[in-house]
Design an enzyme around this catalytic site. Structure first.
Site, PDB file in Angstrom:
ATOM      1  N   ASP A 159       0.856  -1.176   0.000  1.00  0.00           N
ATOM      2  CA  ASP A 159       0.000   0.000   0.000  1.00  0.00           C
ATOM      3  C   ASP A 159       0.900   1.236   0.000  1.00  0.00           C
ATOM      4  O   ASP A 159       2.019   1.197   0.518  1.00  0.00           O
ATOM      5  CB  ASP A 159      -0.858   0.058   1.270  1.00  0.00           C
ATOM      6  CG  ASP A 159      -1.965  -0.980   1.297  1.00  0.00           C
ATOM      7  OD1 ASP A 159      -1.960  -1.894   0.456  1.00  0.00           O
ATOM      8  OD2 ASP A 159      -2.839  -0.884   2.174  1.00  0.00           O
TER       9      ASP A 159
ATOM     10  N   SER B 118       6.767   5.143   6.301  1.00  0.00           N
ATOM     11  CA  SER B 118       7.967   4.551   5.743  1.00  0.00           C
ATOM     12  C   SER B 118       7.839   4.495   4.229  1.00  0.00           C
ATOM     13  O   SER B 118       6.840   4.926   3.675  1.00  0.00           O
ATOM     14  CB  SER B 118       8.200   3.162   6.340  1.00  0.00           C
ATOM     15  OG  SER B 118       7.016   2.634   6.886  1.00  0.00           O
TER      16      SER B 118
END
Length: 288
Positions: free
Chosen positions: A108, A248
Site C-alpha cells: 500500500d 515509511s
C-alpha cells in the site's frame, strides 16, 4: 499533500500533521527540536515501549483518529501496539494479478514515479538524488541509468507489510545505517531523506522485469525494518517483510526498457501528485 485517489480524483490536502511538520522542518528551532528524534537510538527506545503490553492503550485512539476500517484485517487479540500496527490484512483484499507480465505494487502507499537520468540522477520535489549515494555503489547505480524509480510512501493508515512484485531469485539484504527523518514530502524540501535515512535493499533477479532493486527506507519513529528472508528463491506476492510504527517507504528501481508504467503515473508525478495504490494493484507491465 497532493494525491490522486483510487477513483482518479485529484486532492490537495493540508492536514494537521502536514502543517505541524511544515512548521518544524521549515524553521531553525523546529529542526533543532527534531534533531534528537531522528536518531535511531530514540526510535529503538520508542520501539521497545511499543512492544510492551502497556502500549495497547494507544490502539483504540489511533484507530479512531485515523478512521481505520478494522473489518479489512484478520481478527486477533493484539499483544502490543506494534503487534496491532503490523496486523495482517485479509488475504482476499490484496490479490495479486494472474497475468505474469502485469507489474503489481508490492505494498500500500502513495506512488511517485521518476525517470533515472544521465549520471543515475532523478529528482524528487526539489531534491536531486544520485543512485550512487542511495545505493552506496557506483557500479550498481550505472546499471539503472535510463530506467525508472518508483517510490511508494506509506503513511500510518496504510498496511505496513510488503511483498515481492515477481518470482525469481533474490540476493542478500544490504543494510545502510542512517538517520530517521519523516518521509512526509515537506521534509524532502529540507533534507535528502532517502539518502540520509536508514535503509535496506536487495537485488531481485525476476522472471518478468529484469534485475529489480527493492529498497525499504525507515522513517521517523520507525527503528525497525523487518525483512523475513535472506538470499534465495522468491515468489510473486510472497511477504518480504514489514515496517514497525510510523510512516515509511518502499523504492523499486527498474533497468532501462524493462517496464511500461501505467498511463499518467509519470505525468501526475511531474505535476506534484502522488497516486494512492494498494498492494497487488497493477502499476505497469513488462515492456515488449
Amino acid at each position: 499533500m497532493k494525491y490522486v485517489t483510487a477513483e482518479g480524483k485529484y486532492v490537495d490536502e493540508n492536514n494537521k500533521q502536514d502543517r505541524l511538520l511544515s512548521v518544524l522542518y521549515g524553521s531553525w528551532w523546529g529542526r533543532a527540536l527534531l534533531k534528537p528524534l531522528v536518531c535511531p537510538a530514540v526510535s529503538r527506545v520508542c520501539g521497545c515501549f511499543l512492544d510492551t503490553p502497556v502500549s495497547k492503550v494507544l490502539i483504540c485512539p489511533f484507530i479512531r483518529a485515523n478512521r481505520i476500517d478494522m473489518s479489512q484485517y484478520e481478527e486477533t487479540d493484539y499483544a502490543s501496539y506494534n503487534d496491532f500496527f503490523t496486523r495482517r490484512v485479509r488475504p482476499e483484499l490484496r490479490p495479486f494479478p494472474g497475468d505474469p507480465e502485469a507489474l503489481p505494487s508490492p505494498c500500500d502507499g502513495k506512488l511517485s514515479a521518476f525517470v533515472i537520468g544521465a549520471g543515475s540522477l532523478f529528482s524528487v520535489k526539489h531534491t536531486r538524488y544520485s543512485l550512487k549515494e542511495l545505493l552506496k555503489s557506483r557500479t550498481l547505480a550505472e546499471r539503472y541509468e535510463g530506467g525508472l524509480a518508483v517510490i511508494l510512501r506509506l503513511t500510518v493508515d496504510d498496511y505496513h507489510r510488503y511483498a515481492y512484485p515477481d518470482s525469481g531469485v533474490k540476493s542478500c539484504n544490504r543494510v545502510i545505517h542512517g538517520r530517521l527523518h519523516t518521509v512526509n514530502p515537506v521534509a524532502n524540501d529540507v533534507y535528502p531523506i532517502y539518502k540520509e535515512n536508514s535503509r535496506e535493499y536487495t537485488m531481485l533477479h525476476t522472471e518478468n522485469f529484469g534485475d529489480v532493486i527493492q529498497m525499504e527506507v525507515g522513517a521517523l519513529m520507525v527503528g525497525r525494518i523487518c525483512n523475513r528472508q535472506g538470499k534465495g528463491r522468491i515468489a510473486r506476492g510472497q511477504e518480504k517483510g514489514r515496517f514497525e510504527f510510523g510512516g515509511s517507504t518502499v523504492i523499486l528501481l527498474f533497468e532501462k526498457d524493462r517496464v511500461q508504467l501505467r498511463e499518467r503515473l509519470l505525468e501526475d508525478t511531474a505535476k506534484g501528485y502522488e497516486t494512492v495504490v494498494k498492494m497487488g494493484e497493477v502499476i505497469g507491465w513488462k515492456r515488449k
